[in-house]
Design an enzyme around this catalytic site. Structure first.
Site, PDB file in Angstrom:
ATOM      1  N   SER A  29      46.236  38.743  47.942  1.00  0.00           N
ATOM      2  CA  SER A  29      46.145  37.311  48.273  1.00  0.00           C
ATOM      3  C   SER A  29      46.204  37.099  49.781  1.00  0.00           C
ATOM      4  CB  SER A  29      47.298  36.543  47.643  1.00  0.00           C
ATOM      5  OG  SER A  29      47.427  36.859  46.281  1.00  0.00           O
TER       6      SER A  29
HETATM    7  N1  SAH Z   1      50.593  41.140  44.582  1.00  0.00           N
HETATM    8  C1  SAH Z   1      49.403  41.933  44.746  1.00  0.00           C
HETATM    9  C2  SAH Z   1      48.175  41.168  44.322  1.00  0.00           C
HETATM   10  C3  SAH Z   1      47.425  41.919  43.300  1.00  0.00           C
HETATM   11  S1  SAH Z   1      46.112  41.065  42.507  1.00  0.00           S
HETATM   12  C4  SAH Z   1      49.292  42.499  46.141  1.00  0.00           C
HETATM   13  O1  SAH Z   1      50.111  42.175  47.016  1.00  0.00           O
HETATM   14  O2  SAH Z   1      48.388  43.307  46.357  1.00  0.00           O
HETATM   15  C5  SAH Z   1      46.808  40.803  40.907  1.00  0.00           C
HETATM   16  C6  SAH Z   1      47.144  42.037  40.115  1.00  0.00           C
HETATM   17  O3  SAH Z   1      47.619  41.607  38.848  1.00  0.00           O
HETATM   18  C7  SAH Z   1      45.983  42.970  39.841  1.00  0.00           C
HETATM   19  O4  SAH Z   1      46.279  44.234  40.386  1.00  0.00           O
HETATM   20  C8  SAH Z   1      45.915  43.025  38.318  1.00  0.00           C
HETATM   21  O5  SAH Z   1      45.571  44.298  37.800  1.00  0.00           O
HETATM   22  C9  SAH Z   1      47.322  42.637  37.932  1.00  0.00           C
HETATM   23  N2  SAH Z   1      47.505  42.139  36.562  1.00  0.00           N
HETATM   24  C10 SAH Z   1      46.731  41.304  35.832  1.00  0.00           C
HETATM   25  N3  SAH Z   1      47.268  41.108  34.614  1.00  0.00           N
HETATM   26  C11 SAH Z   1      48.427  41.855  34.567  1.00  0.00           C
HETATM   27  C12 SAH Z   1      49.421  42.094  33.565  1.00  0.00           C
HETATM   28  N4  SAH Z   1      49.362  41.561  32.341  1.00  0.00           N
HETATM   29  N5  SAH Z   1      50.451  42.905  33.885  1.00  0.00           N
HETATM   30  C13 SAH Z   1      50.544  43.494  35.105  1.00  0.00           C
HETATM   31  N6  SAH Z   1      49.622  43.320  36.072  1.00  0.00           N
HETATM   32  C14 SAH Z   1      48.578  42.506  35.811  1.00  0.00           C
END
Ligand code: SAH
Length: 263
Positions: A110
């Site tokens: 993000s």
């Molecule tokens: N906080 C992260 C942002 C990652 S984007 C950072 O700082 O990089 C959001 C992430 O949520 C993705 O990697 C995706 O695979 C994960 N995601 C989506 N659904 C999920 C679930 N049910 N459990 C765990 N992770 C999930």
């Protein structure tokens, strides 16, 4: 050509072998730096002398403050975490711009502004550090590192094994002993760490899963991008009180989808 801050070039000129994104973290994990110092550094770096990642990051923090982020704990955490260590080397020169960036497997990190906003919402009302926090969607591990500076323990869960492993590698050099990475389906929460002072989701679902509400402590909040009744994704804040739940719908956002199961 688009003019960029000089820090990535400068970093490689300092003799770091290999891509600058993988250079060793230069800021101690917990320096106790206060936000006043961070902002002062930002102001002094505008002269263009000594543009290193500290200065570029301090300018990012200053911009966040101008955009309305007020919580000194959040500004300090954003100033401490080296975002360029969490993105691909080809994207290092965009690491401190207010933009989301691809992190592989179709996912994105993000914008700094969104991370700061959500962490600020999570911290509201807490005096000092938050207690245990659960992050859904570890991704590259950046936000987990930010959270490690505002919470006593961070449990961060990721459903994609490739990203779970990438986050582990990205976070290793920072030695953040209060960050616990879990490979699993975050829609189920993580009961072992419950109850949580806060739960923050980096992926947007159709509704906030019941497991998150169950695993929240009284006085704790869920911050989650969620599809609203108007049919678009917005930031939703749910406060758990002794009488029940208070729900607030805030601004529209665009997060990757919350999916069930692991892959
Ligand atoms: N906080 C992260 C942002 C990652 S984007 C950072 O700082 O990089 C959001 C992430 O949520 C993705 O990697 C995706 O695979 C994960 N995601 C989506 N659904 C999920 C679930 N049910 N459990 C765990 N992770 C999930």
């Amino acid at each position: 050509m688009n003019k960029r801050p000089g820090f990535p070039i400068q970093l490689s000129q300092t003799g770091a072998a290999g891509p600058p994104s993988k250079s060793k973290p230069s800021v101690p994990a917990r320096s106790g730096l206060n936000p006043g110092v961070v902002l002062a550094r930002a102001a002094s770096s505008v002269s263009g002398v000594g543009l290193d990642s500290d200065a570029v990051r301090a300018r990012m923090v200053q911009k966040l403050a101008e955009q309305g982020v007020k919580d000194p704990r959040v500004l300090e955490a954003m100033g401490l975490v080296e975002r360029h260590c969490f993105v691909e080397s080809a994207l290092v020169n965009q690491a401190y711009e207010d933009t989301s960036l691809p992190i592989g497997l179709g996912q994105t990190i993000s914008k700094p502004n969104v991370v700061a906003r959500m962490v600020e919402l999570l911290c509201q009302d807490a005096t000092g550090k938050l207690g245990r926090v659960l992050e859904i969607g570890t991704g590259c591990g950046y936000q987990a590192a930010v959270l490690s500076h505002v919470a006593t323990e961070v449990y961060s869960i990721e459903r994609l094994r490739g990203l779970h492993e990438k986050a582990r590698a990205n976070l290793r050099p920072f030695r953040l002993h209060n960050v616990h990475l879990i490979f699993g389906d975050g829609m189920l929460g993580y009961p072992k760490g419950a109850p949580y002072a806060g739960i923050i989701s980096a992926a947007g679902g159709d509704a906030v899963p019941q497991a998150w509400l169950d695993q929240l402590a009284v006085g704790g909040r869920v911050i989650a991008p969620t599809i609203t009744s108007a049919g678009h994704q917005a930031l939703v804040v749910i406060l758990k009180t002794s009488l029940g739940f208070e729900r607030q719908v805030l601004e529209a956002v665009h997060f990757v989808p919350l999916k069930s199961g692991v892959a």
